[in-house]
Design an enzyme around this catalytic site. Structure first.
Site, PDB file in Angstrom:
ATOM      1  N   SER A 153      -1.865  52.856 -11.706  1.00 57.62           N
ATOM      2  CA  SER A 153      -0.386  52.397 -11.434  1.00 57.62           C
ATOM      3  C   SER A 153       0.144  53.856 -10.703  1.00 57.62           C
ATOM      4  O   SER A 153       0.126  54.477  -9.593  1.00 57.62           O
ATOM      5  CB  SER A 153       0.347  51.958 -12.433  1.00 57.62           C
ATOM      6  OG  SER A 153       1.718  51.268 -12.141  1.00 57.62           O
ATOM      7  N   ASP A 251      -0.372  40.937  -8.063  1.00 57.91           N
ATOM      8  CA  ASP A 251       0.367  42.292  -8.249  1.00 57.91           C
ATOM      9  C   ASP A 251       1.322  42.369  -7.129  1.00 57.91           C
ATOM     10  O   ASP A 251       0.887  42.268  -5.822  1.00 57.91           O
ATOM     11  CB  ASP A 251      -0.619  43.391  -8.312  1.00 57.91           C
ATOM     12  CG  ASP A 251       0.020  44.655  -8.634  1.00 57.91           C
ATOM     13  OD1 ASP A 251       1.291  44.897  -8.702  1.00 57.91           O
ATOM     14  OD2 ASP A 251      -0.467  45.714  -8.728  1.00 57.91           O
ATOM     15  N   HIS A 281      -0.995  43.069 -12.169  1.00 57.20           N
ATOM     16  CA  HIS A 281      -0.806  44.528 -12.429  1.00 57.20           C
ATOM     17  C   HIS A 281      -0.975  44.900 -13.833  1.00 57.20           C
ATOM     18  O   HIS A 281      -0.899  44.198 -14.869  1.00 57.20           O
ATOM     19  CB  HIS A 281       0.490  44.907 -12.051  1.00 57.20           C
ATOM     20  CG  HIS A 281       0.960  46.150 -11.868  1.00 57.20           C
ATOM     21  ND1 HIS A 281       0.422  46.965 -10.657  1.00 57.20           N
ATOM     22  CD2 HIS A 281       1.344  47.380 -12.764  1.00 57.20           C
ATOM     23  CE1 HIS A 281       0.897  48.422 -11.093  1.00 57.20           C
ATOM     24  NE2 HIS A 281       1.233  48.609 -12.308  1.00 57.20           N
TER      25      HIS A 281
END
Length: 307
Positions: A153, A251, A281
């Site tokens: 991320s 995501d 995600h």
């Protein structure tokens, strides 16, 4: 493919977010409350907390040694958390799995977080630790071959920014970059990527949450147009290390990661995209215990074994 049933069940059980502005202190405490006790974590040959002294201050790192050996390849890992969450503890299990599967020595970086530390503090910490790792070959028993960077991320954002910064500084010892569902474009115009609309609601991370989550970083000195803030905006991607970019079907950030891979290839680089179906995600951090997702660590191992 629909969202994996275990992930769907988890999301359905999440409490309604409190109203009002986000509170980073309480959110960090909630994350830390879910960390497994040390005795329940994956055992390795050694796990050591070390302080790295850099030009901008002291950076805590955790060094994971998978087995006893004379020397090791090294992977420097940057945890995710929208630049204001995450820690050595919340991502300890990810680093342990990487160490066990790859056989590399893992160095997890406890970089400074927004909003207390404005851009480029966290990035500076990550870059400084990579340089330190290359210089501390004796104490780390680095074998002088693999020196990879990896992150999930916002940690994936730091991976791309560190690789670019190293290239510009003439530091060419980074051999691989691994980005798990990276946040590479902090311009959150929902029309920039189809996945921002396709996966806007109901998959955990929601498109509407991107701006307030990243506000702690952007509003404290980070310009989204700066390629060190939004690495996908870098004009010239030539000369960067080979990349493995792992994305998740459900995501909102899926398409920017895959677009970054295309741009790397167009610049003559090597970029492998691996999209995990049914995932959302954060699946490496939260759902790697699901067998079909735990394979991401073996995939990382195989990628890192290629030179």
């Amino acid at each position: 493919m629909t969202l994996h049933p275990e992930i769907a069940k988890f999301i359905a059980g999440l409490p309604t977010p409190p109203e009002g502005p986000l509170d980073p202190v309480s959110m960090r405490a909630a994350d830390e409350a879910h960390v497994a006790p040390v005795e329940e974590r994956l055992p390795l040959h050694a796990v050591d907390d070390v302080t790295v002294r850099t030009a901008s201050g002291e950076v805590p790192v955790r060094v994971y040694t998978p087995v006893e050996a004379d020397s090791y390849g090294v992977l420097v890992y940057f945890h995710g958390g929208a630049f204001f969450l995450g820690s050595l503890e919340t991502h300890d299990h990810v680093a342990r799995s990487l160490a066990q599967e790859t056989g590399l020595k893992i160095i997890s970086v406890g970089y400074r977080l927004a909003p207390e530390a404005a851009f480029p503090a966290g990035l500076d910490d990550c870059y400084a630790v990579v340089r330190w790792a290359s210089e501390e070959s004796g104490s780390l028993a680095w074998d002088g071959t693999t020196l990879a960077v990896a992150g999930d991320s916002s940690g994936g954002n730091f991976v791309a920014a560190v690789a670019a910064r190293a290239h510009d500084d003439g530091f060419h010892q980074i051999t691989h970059q691994v980005l798990y569902y990276p946040s590479l474009d902090l311009d959150f115009d929902v029309d920039r990527y189809a996945s921002l609309r396709e996966n806007a609601i109901g998959y955990g991370l929601e498109t509407a949450g991107l701006k307030p989550f990243n506000a702690f970083y952007i509003n404290n000195g980070a310009d989204p147009a700066n390629p060190l803030v939004s690495p996908i905006k870098r004009a010239d991607l030539t000369g960067l290390p080979p990349a493995l970019i792992v994305t998740a079907e459900h995501d909102p950030l899926r398409d920017e990661g895959e677009h970054y891979a295309r741009r790397l290839r167009e610049a003559g680089g090597e970029a492998t995209v691996s999209r995990y179906e049914g995932a959302g995600h954060g699946f490496v951090q939260h759902f790697s215990w699901i067998p079909e997702y735990h394979g991401v660590f073996a995939e990382t191992r195989d990628f890192l074994s290629r030179r």
